[in-house]
Design an enzyme around this catalytic site. Sequence first.
Site: not given
Length: 423
Positions: A235, A331
């Site tokens: 991430d 996302h």
Amino acid sequence: MTENDNPEISRRRLLGTVGAAGAAGLVIGAAGGVGVTTAVSGDSTPAATGAGGAPALSSVGATEVMFHGKHQAGITTPLQSRGHLIAFDLAPGAGRKEAVALLRRWSATAKAVMSGEAAADDTGIALDAGPSSLTVTFGFGRTFFDRTGLVARRPAGLDPLPAFSADALDPRRSEGDLWVQIGADDALVAFHALRALQKDAGDAARVRWQMNGFNRSAGATARPMTARNLMGQVDGTGNPKITDPDFGRRIFVPAGATGAEAWMAGGSYAVVRRIRMLLDDWEKLTLDRQEKVIGRRKSDGAPLTGGTETTELDLDKRGPDGETVIPDNAHSRISAPEQNGGAAMLRRPFSFHDGIGPDGTPDAGLLFVCWQADPLRGFVPVQRKLDRGDALSAFIRHEASGLFAVPGGPAEGEYVGQRLLES
């Protein structure tokens, strides 16, 4: 490019080498930053002894981030392994005079502890440790300007964030007159700074809320790499890079700012959110389903359309079934700058775990902190789009929120916020 204009060797001549700082954080990771120094022996290996014949500090303890500079520390500084976020409200009856005195005390303390020195009336918590990449960052909330009679100097960038449908915000853990971000690569060093600043607040300000977080420690992986979040996903890959030609324009208020924002030159706006991850629900998903929610492979962070972690998303690629390989509600697709008119923010978070709730689920997730020159062009358009159809929304909950104006770094002899409070 450095975070501070005048890097200098630590006054304590700390010996050591800089350890590998695992790059970045979560959907929300950090760009690499600089403005840190460490004294090293001539052959770039740790010396056997430090000053006075004492054992040399290790790389983690030796690294110092400068307090003075064009920008405050803790914005482009590489992610640290431990963090504290804390908001204060000025005490009843306290105003601009008390705020000036408080910011003077806080700045003096921050400068001392960031260099590895003792704070006034020191507690001894961090004895034997070096600076450990400690940073202390200060910001002002919207209500600070009401309390200090400075409403005319409140910048438009502090206009309230819009409401989002997925919000479940606790006002007791949101906003605040003053905000402090603390980060360090050692837990005791970070706590030492937190305790010193809490004591400095004295009768002038009271704690409104505090949140504690962590990231992977430098050197925990065989090579520097993007961190994973508590969902196990790589991430932070898409964060703006400090080497990007438009990085400064997107993240920092320009030097030529005028009017109510003139005092913010070199500063930035921080959006702070406590995002609970519904880990029990997430972990029930198959690996394939998790990857489709994010739009990236879990193993290495590469797009589902192929390549490596840094390969650009191919948002038009379709599979044998005719569907886009990266789902329309993934996302990574929805948050991509090209899907949001180029909107960009520097995401620099900490993970958190505050125990197990009464229902047996972990109270864990992300202390999201993002930086931008203008929240209405950075955070807001991206969050609006995520709010309308992000597949990840079913597995997270926004529980607290804050927006703070973080002025530029103080020059030598200045305290943080002086250009606002004394002009």
